[in-house]
Scaffold this active site. Structure first.
Site, PDB file in Angstrom:
ATOM      1  N   LYS A 115      32.982  45.078  38.804  1.00 23.27           N
ATOM      2  CA  LYS A 115      32.042  45.478  39.854  1.00 23.27           C
ATOM      3  C   LYS A 115      30.909  46.337  39.303  1.00 23.27           C
ATOM      4  O   LYS A 115      29.796  46.274  39.806  1.00 23.27           O
ATOM      5  CB  LYS A 115      32.770  46.219  40.984  1.00 23.27           C
ATOM      6  CG  LYS A 115      33.585  45.286  41.868  1.00 23.27           C
ATOM      7  CD  LYS A 115      33.939  45.935  43.192  1.00 23.27           C
ATOM      8  CE  LYS A 115      34.738  44.987  44.074  1.00 23.27           C
ATOM      9  NZ  LYS A 115      35.238  45.647  45.294  1.00 23.27           N
ATOM     10  N   LYS A 197      37.751  32.204  40.257  1.00 22.86           N
ATOM     11  CA  LYS A 197      38.278  32.430  41.601  1.00 22.86           C
ATOM     12  C   LYS A 197      37.219  32.155  42.672  1.00 22.86           C
ATOM     13  O   LYS A 197      36.049  32.472  42.459  1.00 22.86           O
ATOM     14  CB  LYS A 197      38.732  33.896  41.675  1.00 22.86           C
ATOM     15  CG  LYS A 197      39.495  34.250  42.925  1.00 22.86           C
ATOM     16  CD  LYS A 197      39.796  35.746  42.974  1.00 22.86           C
ATOM     17  CE  LYS A 197      39.823  36.187  44.424  1.00 22.86           C
ATOM     18  NZ  LYS A 197      39.924  37.598  44.664  1.00 22.86           N
ATOM     19  N   LYS A 200      34.112  35.466  47.920  1.00 24.24           N
ATOM     20  CA  LYS A 200      33.311  35.654  49.133  1.00 24.24           C
ATOM     21  C   LYS A 200      31.828  35.730  48.831  1.00 24.24           C
ATOM     22  O   LYS A 200      31.008  35.332  49.613  1.00 24.24           O
ATOM     23  CB  LYS A 200      33.678  37.010  49.779  1.00 24.24           C
ATOM     24  CG  LYS A 200      34.951  37.049  50.527  1.00 24.24           C
ATOM     25  CD  LYS A 200      35.059  38.319  51.368  1.00 24.24           C
ATOM     26  CE  LYS A 200      35.494  39.535  50.570  1.00 24.24           C
ATOM     27  NZ  LYS A 200      36.479  40.368  51.260  1.00 24.24           N
TER      28      LYS A 200
END
Ligand code: TRP
Length: 331
Positions: A115, A197, A200
């Site tokens: 992140k 993966k 979102k």
């Protein structure tokens, strides 16, 4: 463990529109645990603000996430459904546990590294201590079992270490939780880059199927899904695209990989992709209908939030007052 009752806790962030990865890897499994567990499920808005949010969207998504919990089969009469920031004990225990977590431990968290790379202009302290707040979520409810996606395993390991450390110093205080990672559906991959993966926040809309996508969009995205060389529908590490589609098909249809391989023997990828799209759209249709109904009934959702916060708060305050007493705070 609260008294002699085992407990489950999990949380979902109200950031971004949830994907079938969130649904299959987490939310859908929540309703499948044995009744002996007392279930707590929260919408983790405190976690969401570790990256910048548009306030009106955060508010809307908090309602939406709660509505999705309910639409996915979590009955608010049987599950404590609540919003994290409605129970102040989370932030309070989070701070306390910050003081029992090492800088070095947090520096090793791969999600923090990912992140920070992604939000290089906003590497705030909350992003760094994110896993400690997650530990507080879990430990407040003395959770025995924590359903999570595979990407959260490291955070759960840290939670266990924090709990152990605290228990060592102050005596038995926290239940040391076990992760629960669903065998199938734990990791749904991107439809465009099936070694990554499904996320979102993927900027490529074709890579991600969202729970609330309309039927025609779901069908279209699966038709465009990346497959592998060859033409056989077979589950295999050298066929990441087809294997991912098989996982999705299996989760929504309940069929085994062997059954799916037999069903599509001699047929091409085209037929298979159409079938995956249809089974997904069919399975999501009732969830979407219930979601739409709930979003039109804000008063009901607010009642669920209120009652959830009251119930959660009761248990959370119990743990927090035990912690406060042990560390020497004056009551
Ligand atoms: N970090 C989790 C995620 O991103 C969300 C989360 C917050 C959570 N608190 C939790 C999950 C407690 C399980 C238990 O998926």
């Amino acid at each position: 463990m609260i008294g002699d009752q085992k407990t489950i806790l999990s949380g979902v962030q109200p950031s971004g529109n949830l994907t079938i990865g969130n649904y299959l890897g987490a939310i859908k499994n929540f309703s499948a645990f044995p009744a002996e567990y007392k279930p707590f499920y929260c919408v983790v808005d405190l976690h969401a603000i570790t990256v910048r949010q548009v306030p009106a969207e955060l508010r809307r998504r908090t309602y939406e996430t709660l509505a999705l919990y309910i639409a996915s089969g979590l009955d608010p009469e049987k599950n404590v459904l609540f919003v994290q920031s409605h129970v102040p004990a989370h932030a309070e225990l989070g701070w306390i546990l910050d003081c029992y977590t090492m800088f070095g431990e947090l520096s090793r968290m791969t999600q923090f590294k990912d992140k920070s790379a992604k939000h290089a202009d906003n590497i705030n302290a909350g992003l760094f201590t994110y896993p400690v707040l997650m530990a507080a979520d879990i430990l407040l409810y003395q959770a025995d079992l924590v359903p999570i996606g595979a990407d959260q395993k490291q955070h759960l390991e840290l939670t266990r270490n924090i709990a152990d450390r605290f228990n060592q110093v102050y005596g038995e205080t926290f239940t040391v939780p076990e992760p629960y990672i669903a065998a199938t559906g734990m990791k749904i991959m991107s439809l465009q880059e099936p070694t990554l993966k499904m996320s979102k926040s993927d900027p490529n809309p074709n890579a991600v199927v969202r729970i609330l996508d309309p039927r025609d969009e779901i069908l279209r995205k699966f038709k465009r899904a990346v497959t592998d060389s060859g033409a056989e529908v077979r589950f295999s590490p050298d066929k990441p695209g087809v294997s991912n589609l098989m996982t999705i098909y299996s989760c929504f249809s309940g069929k085994t990989f062997a059954e799916i391989e037999a069903e599509f023997a001699g047929k091409g990828y085209g037929d298979f992709k159409t079938a995956v799209g249809e089974v997904t759209a069919d399975a999501l249709a009732p969830v979407q209908a219930e979601f739409a109904r709930l979003m039109n009934d804000k008063a009901y959702l607010e009642n669920v939030m209120k009652s959830g916060a009251e119930q959660a708060g009761y248990y959370a305050r119990k743990t927090l007052s035990k912690v406060r007493r042990k560390i020497g705070f004056v009551n």
